[in-house]
Design a protein around this motif. Structure first.
Motif, PDB file in Angstrom:
ATOM      1  N   GLN A   1      35.160  30.317  29.104  1.00 26.15           N
ATOM      2  CA  GLN A   1      35.799  30.038  30.383  1.00 26.15           C
ATOM      3  C   GLN A   1      34.802  29.630  31.462  1.00 26.15           C
ATOM      4  N   HIS A   2      33.604  30.194  31.414  1.00 25.83           N
ATOM      5  CA  HIS A   2      32.610  29.841  32.425  1.00 25.83           C
ATOM      6  C   HIS A   2      32.305  28.348  32.411  1.00 25.83           C
ATOM      7  N   LEU A   3      32.285  27.763  31.222  1.00 25.09           N
ATOM      8  CA  LEU A   3      32.025  26.329  31.099  1.00 25.09           C
ATOM      9  C   LEU A   3      33.226  25.510  31.557  1.00 25.09           C
TER      10      LEU A   3
ATOM     11  N   MET B   1      41.520  23.735  35.214  1.00 21.92           N
ATOM     12  CA  MET B   1      42.411  23.240  36.261  1.00 21.92           C
ATOM     13  C   MET B   1      42.109  23.917  37.598  1.00 21.92           C
ATOM     14  N   PHE B   2      41.774  25.219  37.547  1.00 22.59           N
ATOM     15  CA  PHE B   2      41.384  25.903  38.778  1.00 22.59           C
ATOM     16  C   PHE B   2      40.106  25.299  39.342  1.00 22.59           C
ATOM     17  N   GLY B   3      39.155  24.991  38.476  1.00 25.88           N
ATOM     18  CA  GLY B   3      37.915  24.372  38.932  1.00 25.88           C
ATOM     19  C   GLY B   3      38.168  23.071  39.669  1.00 25.88           C
ATOM     20  N   VAL B   4      39.068  22.248  39.127  1.00 21.26           N
ATOM     21  CA  VAL B   4      39.438  20.992  39.792  1.00 21.26           C
ATOM     22  C   VAL B   4      40.025  21.284  41.171  1.00 21.26           C
ATOM     23  N   LEU B   5      40.979  22.207  41.227  1.00 17.12           N
ATOM     24  CA  LEU B   5      41.640  22.534  42.492  1.00 17.12           C
ATOM     25  C   LEU B   5      40.652  23.088  43.518  1.00 17.12           C
TER      26      LEU B   5
ATOM     27  N   ILE C   1      32.027  29.060  43.190  1.00 20.30           N
ATOM     28  CA  ILE C   1      32.756  29.196  41.928  1.00 20.30           C
ATOM     29  C   ILE C   1      31.784  29.138  40.755  1.00 20.30           C
ATOM     30  N   SER C   2      30.824  28.238  40.811  1.00 15.12           N
ATOM     31  CA  SER C   2      29.847  28.099  39.728  1.00 15.12           C
ATOM     32  C   SER C   2      28.997  29.355  39.574  1.00 15.12           C
ATOM     33  N   GLU C   3      28.589  29.921  40.711  1.00 17.46           N
ATOM     34  CA  GLU C   3      27.780  31.147  40.661  1.00 17.46           C
ATOM     35  C   GLU C   3      28.574  32.295  40.043  1.00 17.46           C
ATOM     36  N   ALA C   4      29.845  32.382  40.380  1.00 16.47           N
ATOM     37  CA  ALA C   4      30.687  33.425  39.790  1.00 16.47           C
ATOM     38  C   ALA C   4      30.899  33.167  38.300  1.00 16.47           C
ATOM     39  N   ALA C   5      31.107  31.914  37.937  1.00 15.93           N
ATOM     40  CA  ALA C   5      31.308  31.557  36.528  1.00 15.93           C
ATOM     41  C   ALA C   5      30.085  31.900  35.681  1.00 15.93           C
ATOM     42  N   ASP C   6      28.901  31.754  36.245  1.00 17.94           N
ATOM     43  CA  ASP C   6      27.669  32.062  35.516  1.00 17.94           C
ATOM     44  C   ASP C   6      27.588  33.531  35.116  1.00 17.94           C
ATOM     45  N   ARG C   7      28.325  34.372  35.804  1.00 18.54           N
ATOM     46  CA  ARG C   7      28.286  35.811  35.523  1.00 18.54           C
ATOM     47  C   ARG C   7      29.323  36.232  34.487  1.00 18.54           C
TER      48      ARG C   7
ATOM     49  N   VAL D   1      41.573  49.980  36.261  1.00 22.00           N
ATOM     50  CA  VAL D   1      40.512  49.022  35.944  1.00 22.00           C
ATOM     51  C   VAL D   1      39.994  48.456  37.259  1.00 22.00           C
ATOM     52  N   SER D   2      38.700  48.588  37.483  1.00 21.38           N
ATOM     53  CA  SER D   2      38.102  48.159  38.747  1.00 21.38           C
ATOM     54  C   SER D   2      37.297  46.878  38.564  1.00 21.38           C
ATOM     55  N   PHE D   3      37.403  46.014  39.576  1.00 23.92           N
ATOM     56  CA  PHE D   3      36.650  44.764  39.581  1.00 23.92           C
ATOM     57  C   PHE D   3      35.801  44.721  40.846  1.00 23.92           C
ATOM     58  N   SER D   4      34.608  44.164  40.727  1.00 26.70           N
ATOM     59  CA  SER D   4      33.696  44.106  41.859  1.00 26.70           C
ATOM     60  C   SER D   4      32.858  42.841  41.766  1.00 26.70           C
ATOM     61  N   GLY D   5      32.061  42.603  42.833  1.00 28.53           N
ATOM     62  CA  GLY D   5      31.173  41.444  42.804  1.00 28.53           C
ATOM     63  C   GLY D   5      31.596  40.319  43.719  1.00 28.53           C
ATOM     64  N   GLY D   6      32.467  40.603  44.699  1.00 25.76           N
ATOM     65  CA  GLY D   6      32.945  39.556  45.591  1.00 25.76           C
ATOM     66  C   GLY D   6      34.271  38.996  45.114  1.00 25.76           C
ATOM     67  N   ALA D   7      35.031  38.433  46.046  1.00 28.33           N
ATOM     68  CA  ALA D   7      36.395  37.998  45.738  1.00 28.33           C
ATOM     69  C   ALA D   7      36.469  36.988  44.605  1.00 28.33           C
ATOM     70  N   VAL D   8      35.572  36.008  44.607  1.00 22.36           N
ATOM     71  CA  VAL D   8      35.641  34.957  43.591  1.00 22.36           C
ATOM     72  C   VAL D   8      35.376  35.526  42.200  1.00 22.36           C
ATOM     73  N   PHE D   9      34.318  36.305  42.066  1.00 22.07           N
ATOM     74  CA  PHE D   9      34.015  36.866  40.748  1.00 22.07           C
ATOM     75  C   PHE D   9      35.062  37.893  40.326  1.00 22.07           C
TER      76      PHE D   9
END
Length: 339
Positions: free
Chosen positions: A16-18, A147-151, A169-175, A286-294
């Protein structure tokens, strides 16, 4: 990974990151209608609408430039020439999207089309409407990251918002690869929250409860469980659904809940999430962290893995669909006949 019924979808989740990055590149290079805009309107159904809802949820908390997702049978009457309309259909064959393109032309709206092929791309070329072509050959609902990346790239270009940009978005995808290792089939079972949630979903009626962007991940989970695991579930959004739907939850036999938590929760949201622990049935947090995008990207990946694990536990083919194709063919035939 050895069972071909599941390995292809697993591979698509793992990369998905790619896919996010590929979409960002395509959206950054796409032709746009001339002019400035007051908002961005995304028209689409199913996974195509999900890509828009992801963007909409981020814009709500990170930007003052609005995004509206339309998934009705027709375009909203209020959409005008000051709005950028993006019509999204992975297959390019969604009848409603083709009608939306025709309607947008008749109303002289400024539009862009996103698809992998099909009649939508063909017709957009005929009408001179700009288009973005995404990767072909994917399971449509698994094309959401691209499709999200395009948008997101289109949104950045018309809004100028730095928080939602190709860079963020790219920085978040790298993680994501690192995050994937925590929920992959090779991770420790006792630490794999996606597998734990799949267990709940496979043996009970699952209720996913989230806030803002995690509520969108909850919606993604609901949709993916239905299509991939052929399992019905429910998604609730804090605070709205705690003013109505929560009251009838006790009537669902054998229900369990997953609370999708965010480090960005406001105090009132956190208080409501804590109160839910004594209200809903057996629950998983289930907890998520790392900023809104990530948080959003990792929560969507998590939801996809839950649905894939659930399909494996229930021994069903995650790709095969029966009801949806029949309904879509009926809609397409009706529209074709009306013409």
């Amino acid at each position: 990974r050895k069972d071909q019924r599941y390995s292809a979808m697993l591979s698509q989740i793992e990369r998905q990151h790619l896919m996010y990055k590929s979409g960002l590149v395509s959206g950054s290079r796409a032709e746009l209608p001339e002019g400035s805009f007051r908002s961005m309107v995304v028209y689409g159904l199913g996974g195509s609408a999900m890509a828009g809802r992801m963007l909409e949820s981020l814009a709500e908390i990170l930007s003052d430039f609005p995004v509206h997702v339309s998934d009705g049978s027709r375009l909203p009457k209020w959409v005008g020439r000051d709005d950028l309309l993006v019509i999204v259909s992975y297959s390019g064959e969604t009848a409603e999207c083709i009608l939306a393109l025709e309607e947008s032309t008749s109303r002289s709206l400024k539009a862009v089309v996103v698809a992998s092929g099909g009649k939508l791309l063909y017709r957009s070329a005929e009408l001179g409407v700009p288009s973005v072509t995404v990767e072909r050959g994917l399971t449509p609902r698994m094309a959401v990251p691209e499709m999200f990346g395009v948008l997101a790239a289109l949104y950045h270009r018309v809004s100028g918002n730095a928080a939602i940009s190709p860079q963020s978005i790219s920085e978040a995808a790298d993680r994501l690869p690192t995050y994937f290792s925590t929920i992959s089939p090779e991770s420790k079972i006792e630490d794999n929250t996606a597998l734990k949630c799949a267990g709940l979903a496979s043996r009970s009626f699952l209720v996913a409860i989230g806030w803002a962007h995690t509520a969108v991940a909850g919606l993604r989970l609901r949709n993916q469980l239905a299509e991939n695991a052929k399992r019905v579930s429910l998604s609730l959004r804090v605070p709205e659904d705690l003013h109505n739907a929560i009251e009838g939850l006790h009537t669902i036999p054998g229900q369990s809940a997953v609370l999708l938590r965010s480090r960005l929760e406001t105090k009132d949201v956190s208080a409501q999430m804590e109160a839910l622990k004594g209200t809903v049935g057996p629950s998983l947090e289930v907890s998520f962290s790392g900023g809104a995008v990530f948080e959003l990207l990792s929560a969507v990946m998590w939801a996809d893995m839950v649905s894939l694990y659930a399909s494996y536990l229930l021994n069903v083919d995650p790709v095969e669909l029966k009801a949806i194709p029949k309904i879509r063919e009926s809609v397409t035939s009706t529209i074709r006949g009306a013409r």
